[in-house]
Design a protein around this motif. Sequence first.
Motif, PDB file in Angstrom:
ATOM      1  N   ILE A  13       0.823  -1.205   0.000  1.00 55.47           N
ATOM      2  CA  ILE A  13       0.000   0.000   0.000  1.00 55.47           C
ATOM      3  C   ILE A  13       0.859   1.257   0.000  1.00 55.47           C
ATOM      4  N   ILE A  14       1.836   1.306   0.877  1.00 54.86           N
ATOM      5  CA  ILE A  14       2.620   2.524   1.038  1.00 54.86           C
ATOM      6  C   ILE A  14       4.113   2.211   1.092  1.00 54.86           C
ATOM      7  N   ASP A  15       4.878   3.048   0.435  1.00 54.85           N
ATOM      8  CA  ASP A  15       6.335   3.008   0.507  1.00 54.85           C
ATOM      9  C   ASP A  15       6.758   4.321   1.165  1.00 54.85           C
ATOM     10  N   MET A  16       7.198   4.238   2.405  1.00 50.06           N
ATOM     11  CA  MET A  16       7.493   5.444   3.165  1.00 50.06           C
ATOM     12  C   MET A  16       8.857   5.345   3.800  1.00 50.06           C
ATOM     13  N   GLU A  17       9.644   6.375   3.612  1.00 47.91           N
ATOM     14  CA  GLU A  17      10.933   6.531   4.267  1.00 47.91           C
ATOM     15  C   GLU A  17      11.169   8.027   4.388  1.00 47.91           C
ATOM     16  N   PRO A  18      12.147   8.457   5.148  1.00 46.40           N
ATOM     17  CA  PRO A  18      12.361   9.897   5.303  1.00 46.40           C
ATOM     18  C   PRO A  18      12.437  10.620   3.955  1.00 46.40           C
ATOM     19  N   GLY A  19      11.554  11.572   3.774  1.00 48.09           N
ATOM     20  CA  GLY A  19      11.531  12.363   2.556  1.00 48.09           C
ATOM     21  C   GLY A  19      10.756  11.740   1.419  1.00 48.09           C
ATOM     22  N   ARG A  20      10.142  10.568   1.636  1.00 46.95           N
ATOM     23  CA  ARG A  20       9.393   9.902   0.568  1.00 46.95           C
ATOM     24  C   ARG A  20       8.121   9.284   1.103  1.00 46.95           C
ATOM     25  N   ILE A  21       7.009   9.542   0.418  1.00 45.86           N
ATOM     26  CA  ILE A  21       5.732   8.876   0.677  1.00 45.86           C
ATOM     27  C   ILE A  21       5.138   8.538  -0.682  1.00 45.86           C
ATOM     28  N   ALA A  22       4.883   7.253  -0.898  1.00 51.49           N
ATOM     29  CA  ALA A  22       4.277   6.830  -2.168  1.00 51.49           C
ATOM     30  C   ALA A  22       3.176   5.824  -1.874  1.00 51.49           C
ATOM     31  N   PHE A  23       2.014   6.048  -2.473  1.00 53.23           N
ATOM     32  CA  PHE A  23       0.887   5.132  -2.328  1.00 53.23           C
ATOM     33  C   PHE A  23       0.748   4.308  -3.603  1.00 53.23           C
ATOM     34  N   ARG A  24       0.831   2.991  -3.437  1.00 50.97           N
ATOM     35  CA  ARG A  24       0.730   2.072  -4.582  1.00 50.97           C
ATOM     36  C   ARG A  24       1.689   2.472  -5.697  1.00 50.97           C
ATOM     37  N   GLY A  25       2.860   2.978  -5.322  1.00 53.74           N
ATOM     38  CA  GLY A  25       3.885   3.326  -6.280  1.00 53.74           C
ATOM     39  C   GLY A  25       3.849   4.748  -6.804  1.00 53.74           C
ATOM     40  N   THR A  26       2.844   5.532  -6.409  1.00 54.31           N
ATOM     41  CA  THR A  26       2.726   6.909  -6.888  1.00 54.31           C
ATOM     42  C   THR A  26       3.086   7.879  -5.777  1.00 54.31           C
ATOM     43  N   PRO A  27       4.023   8.766  -5.980  1.00 51.50           N
ATOM     44  CA  PRO A  27       4.391   9.737  -4.946  1.00 51.50           C
ATOM     45  C   PRO A  27       3.187  10.572  -4.519  1.00 51.50           C
ATOM     46  N   ILE A  28       3.111  10.839  -3.225  1.00 45.62           N
ATOM     47  CA  ILE A  28       1.977  11.588  -2.692  1.00 45.62           C
ATOM     48  C   ILE A  28       1.851  12.957  -3.338  1.00 45.62           C
ATOM     49  N   GLU A  29       2.979  13.572  -3.681  1.00 50.81           N
ATOM     50  CA  GLU A  29       2.904  14.906  -4.284  1.00 50.81           C
ATOM     51  C   GLU A  29       2.257  14.875  -5.666  1.00 50.81           C
ATOM     52  N   ASP A  30       2.259  13.699  -6.310  1.00 56.58           N
ATOM     53  CA  ASP A  30       1.590  13.573  -7.604  1.00 56.58           C
ATOM     54  C   ASP A  30       0.102  13.285  -7.457  1.00 56.58           C
TER      55      ASP A  30
END
Length: 262
Positions: A13-30
């Motif tokens: 569901i989520i790939d999260m590490e310092p400075g990065r958040i991505a849901f299902r492979g899509t960056p949250i900022e997108d």
Amino acid sequence: MTQDPSDWWQTSIIDMEPGRIAFRGTPIEDLIGTTSFPEMIWLMLRGDRPTAGQSALLEAALVAGVDHGPQAPSIAAARMAATCGVGLNAALATGINMLGDIHGGAGEQCAELYLDIDTRAQSVPLAQATVDGLGHWRASRGKIVSGFGHRFHKPVDPRAPRLMALVREAADQGIVSGRFADIGEAVQHQIGADRGADIAMNIDGATAVIFCELGFPPPLSRGLFCLSRSVGILAHAWEQTEQGGRNKGPMPPSILPKYVPG
């Protein structure tokens, strides 16, 4: 053998590490500013993106179920909790925790019925599959069929016809098949024929049609209803907080429970 701590939880569901958040492979900022809330729900639950038509139908179901007033146990419980000095999060949780098999879970049960009838209809006509499915339901679960009938709205729940009309429009546009709309209406017709009087398809019956048409498993019918109703629960908890009141119970102090000797 020492277990790698990173293996303790595994998620796609989520790939999260310092400075990065991505849901299902899509960056949250997108996603921020480009993705609607129903689209985000779909993405989180299913891993892909809905079409515009699928998203609109999901959104219609979510809008339809937001509230039914303080006579609904979930709403009443949240309002009472708000008068007990708890925060909004606790009031919200109180209301959501009232959504069980009888109040809030009917959509899940109705979806199970629809899917059972759909399976039966692979080998017999829909009318016969409906009779057989209802017979199995009543033998195993009793005479009350989840998704049909309403203690206030007789013989029409005003939410259901609008939702069903949207399903039919979506089917005409090829967004959904319309198969479960046929099944829902067949169940409504058969229950009415069995009882000799029309019966309402209620909000659970109509949203179960939509969730089945969109391919959500039955347990998510309940989960999605909880998301929808949480909006109304929050609104009522906040309204009660603003109105004030202390320790409001289910009845005014002038009305006492009837004492029945044991």
